[in-house]
Design a protein around this motif. Structure first.
Motif, PDB file in Angstrom:
ATOM      1  N   GLU A 134       0.824  -1.208   0.000  1.00 21.32           N
ATOM      2  CA  GLU A 134       0.000   0.000   0.000  1.00 21.32           C
ATOM      3  C   GLU A 134       0.857   1.257   0.000  1.00 21.32           C
ATOM      4  O   GLU A 134       0.466   2.298  -0.536  1.00 21.32           O
ATOM      5  CB  GLU A 134      -0.924   0.004   1.222  1.00 21.32           C
ATOM      6  N   ILE A 166       1.578   1.954  -3.758  1.00 24.57           N
ATOM      7  CA  ILE A 166       0.377   2.445  -4.431  1.00 24.57           C
ATOM      8  C   ILE A 166      -0.842   1.820  -3.760  1.00 24.57           C
ATOM      9  O   ILE A 166      -0.871   0.610  -3.512  1.00 24.57           O
ATOM     10  CB  ILE A 166       0.397   2.160  -5.947  1.00 24.57           C
ATOM     11  N   GLU A 196      -6.994   1.035  -4.044  1.00 25.32           N
ATOM     12  CA  GLU A 196      -8.022   1.741  -4.808  1.00 25.32           C
ATOM     13  C   GLU A 196      -7.445   2.439  -6.031  1.00 25.32           C
ATOM     14  O   GLU A 196      -8.148   2.634  -7.037  1.00 25.32           O
ATOM     15  CB  GLU A 196      -8.726   2.783  -3.923  1.00 25.32           C
ATOM     16  N   ASN A 197      -6.169   2.799  -5.981  1.00 23.40           N
ATOM     17  CA  ASN A 197      -5.562   3.568  -7.070  1.00 23.40           C
ATOM     18  C   ASN A 197      -4.878   2.708  -8.128  1.00 23.40           C
ATOM     19  O   ASN A 197      -4.456   3.227  -9.163  1.00 23.40           O
ATOM     20  CB  ASN A 197      -4.536   4.557  -6.499  1.00 23.40           C
ATOM     21  N   THR A 199      -4.450   0.670 -11.232  1.00 21.55           N
ATOM     22  CA  THR A 199      -5.186   0.515 -12.480  1.00 21.55           C
ATOM     23  C   THR A 199      -4.305  -0.169 -13.513  1.00 21.55           C
ATOM     24  O   THR A 199      -3.144  -0.523 -13.247  1.00 21.55           O
ATOM     25  CB  THR A 199      -5.631   1.877 -13.032  1.00 21.55           C
ATOM     26  N   ASN A 245      -0.697   0.829 -14.093  1.00 21.25           N
ATOM     27  CA  ASN A 245       0.344   0.429 -13.147  1.00 21.25           C
ATOM     28  C   ASN A 245       0.908  -0.963 -13.426  1.00 21.25           C
ATOM     29  O   ASN A 245       1.782  -1.440 -12.688  1.00 21.25           O
ATOM     30  CB  ASN A 245      -0.203   0.464 -11.719  1.00 21.25           C
TER      31      ASN A 245
END
Length: 353
Positions: A269, A272, A275-276, A278, A281
């Motif tokens: 976490e 990244i 939730e972020n 995507t 990444n």
């Protein structure tokens, strides 16, 4: 002359031609799209964790299977290799004897009295008698089955009692005959043995055998599952143990399907947030396919005689399935209403195919 009968045949023929033309012009039926997101509470069976549970993310499905349903797993690959049931804490001892009837209680009693063939935190030799938990086919305790029958020795099998009632030890020997496995097995004290042929099935990673029931269905087809939650044999560095590694029983292991071409990677976490994360990444991400313990026990921490383990909420996992769908997976609970054996996770599709 046109009769009513001719008209009837003409109409039927015209309708058939019309239906065929429509069928040929229609687009082909597409496969069911992968599930985009979901939440699954794993049915491990409760506090005694009796089940192994296979997860299919693209279908949002799980399949619980009793851990004691099988004893041996026969590889369907090009080599001939056999695994023991690490989910029950099984161990196998190489006797150096090549005649089933020459192995008996004398050899077994020596192992029982010494504790060498028991899965425990005090057995410093346990690593010698188990398949490598991270990649069992790379180092199976029984090695590769030889095409020369005289080279295949008898093993004493402790079928494991991790969270289960103890079962009788067995003696087993595996040969190759006409491109198939030939399993010899018997109770330790028996002066005769049973023989079973086991054929490979390329749709699956393994063909599973119960020493009571014969071939049994355990895991789904190799392309139909992504990871398995189960109790099982794990390892940890331990200087006092043989080879500096202790094999021991662990309740909450997650194995991703490396033999079904599933890859996994752990994300922190702090790098990244879940939730972020995507599709953007994914660049440069290296999916691990030679170590099925990338998730392993890393998703939870703590635990001990008087301390309950907890979820590690500082990490999550990216999983690429056999078809190329990519998901992010985050474990969110270790128990249900305080009961162990029922962890849960959420998942979301990052990139579908």
């Amino acid at each position: 002359m046109i009769t009513s009968k001719n008209i009837h045949h003409y109409i039927i023929g015209a309708l058939a031609a019309f239906m065929l033309s429509c069928a040929e012009s229609e687009d082909p039926i597409l496969g069911v799209p992968p599930v985009e997101e979901g939440f699954i509470e794993i049915n491990g069976g409760g506090a005694t964790f009796p089940n192994s549970v296979f997860i299919n993310l693209s279908k949002g499905e799980q399949l619980p299977v009793s851990r004691k349903k099988w004893d041996l797993a026969f590889s369907t690959g090009t080599d001939f290799k056999v695994l023991i049931n690490g989910t029950t804490g099984a161990l196998a001892y190489p006797t150096g004897i090549f005649d089933m009837n020459a192995v008996g209680e004398l050899q077994a009693e020596a192992l029982r009295s010494s504790g060498r063939l028991e899965m425990s935190f005090t057995n410093m030799e346990s690593i010698l008698f188990v398949d490598l938990p991270s990649d069992p086919l790379s180092a199976p305790v029984m090695g590769s089955v030889s095409t020369s029958a005289a080279s295949n020795q008898v093993y004493i099998l402790n079928r494991g009692s991790f969270g289960l009632d103890p079962r009788p030890w067995k003696k087993i020997r595996v040969l190759i005959q006409d491109g198939k496995y030939l399993l010899q097995h018997a109770d330790i004290t028996s002066t005769t043995f049973s023989t079973m042929e086991v054929s490979k099935n390329k749709d699956f990673n393994f063909v599973y055998v119960s020493l009571e029931e014969g071939v049994v269905q355990v895991e789904p087809k190799k392309e139909d599952w992504d990871f398995m939650w189960s109790a099982g044999t794990s390892t940890t560095p331990f200087p006092q143990a043989v080879n500096g590694t202790l094999a021991y029983p662990f309740q909450d292991l997650v194995f991703h399907n490396v033999y079904g071409k599933v890859g996994a990677v752990q994300i922190m976490e702090s790098d990244i947030a879940y939730e972020n994360f995507t599709e953007n990444n994914l660049t440069g991400l290296e999916f691990i396919q030679n170590n099925r313990l990338i998730i392993g026990s890393n998703w939870r921490g703590g635990g001990g005689p008087n301390v309950s383990p907890t979820i590690r909420n500082d990490r999550y996992y990216i999983i690429r399935d056999s078809r190329g769908n990519i998901y992010k997976v985050r474990f969110v609970a270790l128990t249900r209403d305080g009961e162990r054996g029922r962890p849960s996770f959420e998942f979301a599709l990052i990139k579908g195919v």
